[in-house]
Design a protein around this motif. Sequence first.
Motif, mmCIF file in Angstrom:
data_model
loop_
_atom_site.group_PDB
_atom_site.id
_atom_site.type_symbol
_atom_site.label_atom_id
_atom_site.label_comp_id
_atom_site.label_asym_id
_atom_site.label_seq_id
_atom_site.Cartn_x
_atom_site.Cartn_y
_atom_site.Cartn_z
ATOM 1 N N PHE A 131 30.524 73.403 83.803
ATOM 2 C CA PHE A 131 29.292 72.631 83.668
ATOM 3 C C PHE A 131 28.759 72.660 82.232
ATOM 4 O O PHE A 131 28.362 71.630 81.687
ATOM 5 C CB PHE A 131 28.231 73.147 84.637
ATOM 6 C CG PHE A 131 26.959 72.343 84.593
ATOM 7 C CD1 PHE A 131 26.931 71.034 85.035
ATOM 8 C CD2 PHE A 131 25.786 72.894 84.088
ATOM 9 C CE1 PHE A 131 25.756 70.283 84.981
ATOM 10 C CE2 PHE A 131 24.614 72.147 84.034
ATOM 11 C CZ PHE A 131 24.606 70.843 84.479
ATOM 12 N N SER A 132 28.765 73.838 81.604
ATOM 13 C CA SER A 132 28.275 73.901 80.223
ATOM 14 C C SER A 132 29.204 73.140 79.278
ATOM 15 O O SER A 132 28.753 72.563 78.285
ATOM 16 C CB SER A 132 28.107 75.353 79.768
ATOM 17 O OG SER A 132 29.300 76.083 79.905
ATOM 18 N N LEU A 133 30.506 73.110 79.590
ATOM 19 C CA LEU A 133 31.423 72.293 78.794
ATOM 20 C C LEU A 133 31.094 70.807 78.939
ATOM 21 O O LEU A 133 31.138 70.052 77.967
ATOM 22 C CB LEU A 133 32.868 72.546 79.222
ATOM 23 C CG LEU A 133 33.508 73.847 78.731
ATOM 24 C CD1 LEU A 133 34.859 74.043 79.394
ATOM 25 C CD2 LEU A 133 33.647 73.863 77.213
ATOM 26 N N ARG A 134 30.751 70.399 80.147
ATOM 27 C CA ARG A 134 30.384 68.994 80.353
ATOM 28 C C ARG A 134 29.144 68.630 79.529
ATOM 29 O O ARG A 134 29.104 67.573 78.879
ATOM 30 C CB ARG A 134 30.142 68.730 81.841
ATOM 31 C CG ARG A 134 29.775 67.292 82.123
ATOM 32 C CD ARG A 134 29.774 66.991 83.597
ATOM 33 N NE ARG A 134 29.629 65.552 83.829
ATOM 34 C CZ ARG A 134 29.878 64.952 84.984
ATOM 35 N NH1 ARG A 134 30.288 65.678 86.026
ATOM 36 N NH2 ARG A 134 29.728 63.649 85.111
ATOM 37 N N LEU A 135 28.146 69.503 79.536
ATOM 38 C CA LEU A 135 26.946 69.251 78.740
ATOM 39 C C LEU A 135 27.285 69.151 77.260
ATOM 40 O O LEU A 135 26.787 68.264 76.546
ATOM 41 C CB LEU A 135 25.927 70.364 78.965
ATOM 42 C CG LEU A 135 25.273 70.450 80.346
ATOM 43 C CD1 LEU A 135 24.335 71.658 80.398
ATOM 44 C CD2 LEU A 135 24.519 69.171 80.677
ATOM 45 N N LEU A 136 28.126 70.046 76.782
ATOM 46 C CA LEU A 136 28.499 70.051 75.376
ATOM 47 C C LEU A 136 29.233 68.772 74.984
ATOM 48 O O LEU A 136 28.897 68.128 73.975
ATOM 49 C CB LEU A 136 29.395 71.271 75.091
ATOM 50 C CG LEU A 136 30.025 71.348 73.697
ATOM 51 C CD1 LEU A 136 28.965 71.532 72.620
ATOM 52 C CD2 LEU A 136 31.054 72.474 73.649
ATOM 53 N N LEU A 137 30.217 68.371 75.783
ATOM 54 C CA LEU A 137 31.060 67.230 75.431
ATOM 55 C C LEU A 137 30.346 65.897 75.622
ATOM 56 O O LEU A 137 30.412 65.017 74.760
ATOM 57 C CB LEU A 137 32.343 67.278 76.262
ATOM 58 C CG LEU A 137 33.230 68.501 75.990
ATOM 59 C CD1 LEU A 137 34.295 68.640 77.062
ATOM 60 C CD2 LEU A 137 33.868 68.418 74.611
ATOM 61 N N GLU A 138 29.639 65.758 76.730
ATOM 62 C CA GLU A 138 28.910 64.510 76.939
ATOM 63 C C GLU A 138 27.722 64.407 75.993
ATOM 64 O O GLU A 138 27.280 63.301 75.657
ATOM 65 C CB GLU A 138 28.458 64.411 78.391
ATOM 66 C CG GLU A 138 29.623 64.220 79.352
ATOM 67 C CD GLU A 138 29.194 64.023 80.796
ATOM 68 O OE1 GLU A 138 27.994 64.246 81.093
ATOM 69 O OE2 GLU A 138 30.044 63.656 81.627
#
Length: 312
Positions: free
Chosen positions: A248-255
């Motif tokens: 989830f934190s990767l999704r926030l970072l990338l998006e």
Amino acid sequence: MNVTRASDGRANLHIWRTGESYFQQKSAAFLREWTNLKFSMLPQPEDGTIQHYDICRPLPFPEDTFDSVYALHIIEHLTPEEAGEFVAEVFRLLRPGGIFRVSTPDLEGIVRAYLKRLEECVRQPTKQTIVRYDWAVLELLDQMVRDRSGGLMKEMLKHGYYDADYSRERYGDVFDEFYRPPSPGCREAVRKTLLERVSSKSPADLLRAICGRLKGRIFGWLPSGKSRPLDEDPRKTRESNLWTYDQFSLRLLLEGQRFKKFSVKSYSESDIVGWERSDLDRSNHGDYSIEPSVYVEVSVDKEDASQPTGRL
């Protein structure tokens, strides 16, 4: 830096930091098919196929150069701010439709492993469950807090304090870089708890160990110009992890840096065209990952890309 073309004519950028097992198993593939950038804070000799580079700086390629970028166990060695800047740089380098793949230690998996080991010890503390619990704590914390290369993990391995099966399950082939099978006379030492190891030391041994720890701390406190050499400080060499991520934190970072179509992958699957020729995350010794991780991918749609949104 020259851009390598894969056998299908595509341009793929591979960025990683270290890993003896990984290099031994996969270098033939990534040196042939990928342009290679190795994250390093220290000057290194260049051989023409791998460029050592501080990725906290702008990446040394023009806009829209690559069809794919793979950042293997890089993101955790950056601060969250640096990670955002790095991801923005990757977006700049990728062509429309390009794929960005990221692998990193999985915070969710690490925490679940810790909680499972904790429950085992609370329910039935044995030498084996305590060793596994100690290693679950190490996996969660050691690489973030260590003040010398190798940290407490290196010490525990040196003293034979590990469960080989559990450590290999958690670290994959990477564990074999450090594992040395104990001699028959050392098998009991492998199962000693931390308290037992400390109580078995002589006063002189304990004093030397304490003095060594204090020496390391003091060197870390010295003013600028008198501190430890750069290559001995895990935070300055970026051996230390500066952050950890789950999906989830990767999704926030990338998006947050305008990437689209976020998806979680396994070690064996990817949307990168021609990935099967390199298969960079699968062990050469079996159908499992070289180093257990969380793998995610996103793609570039520059026509539809708005300004970076940041965190939710």
